[in-house]
Design a protein around this motif. Structure first.
Motif, short mmCIF file in Angstrom:
data_model
loop_
_atom_site.label_atom_id
_atom_site.label_comp_id
_atom_site.label_asym_id
_atom_site.label_seq_id
_atom_site.Cartn_x
_atom_site.Cartn_y
_atom_site.Cartn_z
N ASN A 9 0.87 -1.17 0.00
CA ASN A 9 0.00 0.00 0.00
C ASN A 9 0.91 1.23 0.00
O ASN A 9 1.48 1.57 1.02
N LYS A 11 0.08 4.23 -0.39
CA LYS A 11 -0.61 5.43 0.12
C LYS A 11 -0.35 6.61 -0.83
O LYS A 11 -0.26 6.41 -2.04
N HIS A 99 -9.49 1.01 4.54
CA HIS A 99 -8.22 1.23 5.24
C HIS A 99 -8.47 2.17 6.42
O HIS A 99 -9.28 3.09 6.33
N GLU A 171 -5.36 -5.04 10.56
CA GLU A 171 -4.40 -3.95 10.70
C GLU A 171 -4.71 -3.15 11.96
O GLU A 171 -5.52 -2.20 11.91
N ALA A 175 -0.55 0.09 15.16
CA ALA A 175 0.68 -0.52 14.61
C ALA A 175 1.01 0.04 13.23
O ALA A 175 2.08 -0.24 12.70
N ILE A 176 0.11 0.82 12.65
CA ILE A 176 0.31 1.29 11.27
C ILE A 176 1.24 2.50 11.27
O ILE A 176 0.94 3.53 11.90
N GLY A 177 2.36 2.35 10.59
CA GLY A 177 3.28 3.46 10.42
C GLY A 177 3.99 3.90 11.69
O GLY A 177 4.59 4.97 11.73
N GLY A 215 -1.24 -6.56 8.86
CA GLY A 215 -0.60 -5.31 8.44
C GLY A 215 -0.34 -4.43 9.64
O GLY A 215 -1.15 -4.37 10.58
N GLY A 216 0.78 -3.74 9.62
CA GLY A 216 1.14 -2.84 10.72
C GLY A 216 2.62 -2.96 11.01
O GLY A 216 3.05 -3.88 11.70
N SER A 217 3.41 -2.04 10.39
CA SER A 217 4.87 -1.99 10.63
C SER A 217 5.58 -3.30 10.26
O SER A 217 6.55 -3.69 10.92
N VAL A 218 5.09 -3.96 9.21
CA VAL A 218 5.78 -5.16 8.72
C VAL A 218 7.04 -4.74 7.96
O VAL A 218 7.06 -3.77 7.22
N LEU A 236 -0.06 -6.91 4.44
CA LEU A 236 -0.32 -5.64 3.76
C LEU A 236 0.72 -4.67 4.33
O LEU A 236 0.78 -4.47 5.55
N VAL A 237 1.55 -4.13 3.46
CA VAL A 237 2.73 -3.39 3.91
C VAL A 237 2.69 -1.96 3.38
O VAL A 237 2.55 -1.76 2.17
N GLY A 238 2.85 -1.01 4.27
CA GLY A 238 2.89 0.40 3.87
C GLY A 238 4.33 0.84 3.67
O GLY A 238 4.94 0.63 2.61
N GLY A 239 4.90 1.46 4.69
CA GLY A 239 6.22 2.09 4.59
C GLY A 239 7.29 1.22 3.94
O GLY A 239 8.02 1.68 3.05
C1 PEP Z 1 -0.79 0.18 5.91
O1 PEP Z 1 -0.87 1.35 5.61
O2 PEP Z 1 -1.65 -0.62 5.52
C2 PEP Z 1 0.35 -0.28 6.71
C3 PEP Z 1 0.32 -1.47 7.21
O3 PEP Z 1 1.37 0.63 6.89
P1 PEP Z 1 2.81 0.33 7.57
O4 PEP Z 1 3.33 -0.95 7.00
O5 PEP Z 1 3.65 1.50 7.21
O6 PEP Z 1 2.58 0.20 9.04
#
Ligand code: PEP
Length: 261
Positions: A9, A11, A99, A171, A175-177, A215-218, A236-239
């Motif tokens: 993701n 973003k 999300h 998620e 834990a997200i970001g 998902g969350g800081s993976v 599900l991975v953001g950063g």
């Molecule tokens: C997200 O935005 O779905 C997410 C999991 O972000 P992050 O990996 O950066 O925590």
């Protein structure tokens, strides 16, 4: 056996040019590491603007594309929105729905999520439905109730024979970001609760077909511990998905725990 899924993701990050610059290094790192075809299944959800260019750049690969959001109507006077058909037209096979950034920053409700999931499925797009509790809800002991409600309402319009098209993503919002991932054993318990809810809504056996991601800081350094839990089907991975080499490393870690069949 469900095929593991690693979803990016992005973003509101990357111009078209920056998105295209990701492709070469990612495919090289992802293919080179094991010398095999891509495994797990890989999905990239870039900003809408980068979809057509990425679709062309990834055409020869098995990397899938998804939208980060979708509207529930097919067309009309809905300024700023994008329809399921438009996402398909731009090369998407998946779409992220619900999300937490949309729920908590933009006021998206469970009812909106339900409508978006239904609209996506009607168009043949696979929804990735995000659920998860805030820190406040967690501290009040409401994690299970919140995830149950979001799962139940998110799936309310889904038919049992559509189960295999649906992906759930647990998620936790805190834990997200933040760099603070959930404890794998806690994530596993919530994921099992989500699976029970999926079975309650779609009928027994429904959750055997639905992939549930964490998902969350993976990142590559912590994905392994989540994948050791057989109820967690990927991430599900953001950063960490913004860096092509790091994202390929996460895929590689998943392959080590869940080798290709
Ligand atoms: C997200 O935005 O779905 C997410 C999991 O972000 P992050 O990996 O950066 O925590």
């Amino acid at each position: 056996m469900r095929t593991p899924l690693l979803a990016a993701n992005w973003k509101m990050n990357k111009t078209i040019e920056e998105a295209l610059q990701f492709v070469g290094p990612f495919l090289q790192a992802a293919n080179a590491e094991e010398g095999k075809g891509l495994w797990p299944e890989i999905l990239i959800c870039p900003p809408f603007t980068a979809l057509p260019a990425l679709s062309a750049a990834l055409a020869e690969s098995s990397v899938g594309l998804g939208g980060q959001d979708v509207f529930w109507e097919k067309q009309g006077a809905f300024t700023g929105e994008i329809s399921p058909g438009m996402l398909k037209d731009a090369g998407c096979t998946y779409v992220i729905v619900g999300h937490s950034e949309r729920r908590h920053l933009l006021g998206e409700t469970d009812e909106m999520v339900e409508a978006k999931v239904r609209a996506a499925l009607n168009e043949g797009l696979r929804p990735v439905i995000c659920v998860g509790e805030t820190l406040e809800e967690r501290e009040k002991g409401d994690t299970y109730e919140v995830c149950r409600r979001m799962t139940r309402l998110g799936l309310a319009g889904v038919k049992p024979d559509e189960a295999s098209s649906v992906v759930m993503a647990y998620e936790p919002v805190w834990a997200i970001g933040t760099g603070k991932e959930a404890k794998p054993e806690d994530a596993g318990k919530v994921v099992r609760h989500i699976r029970e809810t999926v079975d309650a809504v779609l009928g027994p056996g429904g959750s055997a077909q639905v992939r549930v991601l964490y998902g969350g800081s993976v990142k590559s350094a912590n994905i392994r511990q989540f994948m050791l839990d057989e109820d967690i089907d990927g991430a599900l991975v953001g950063g960490a998905s913004l860096d092509p080499v790091e994202f390929a490393r996460i895929a590689s870690e998943i392959r080590k725990v869940r080798p290709p069949r």
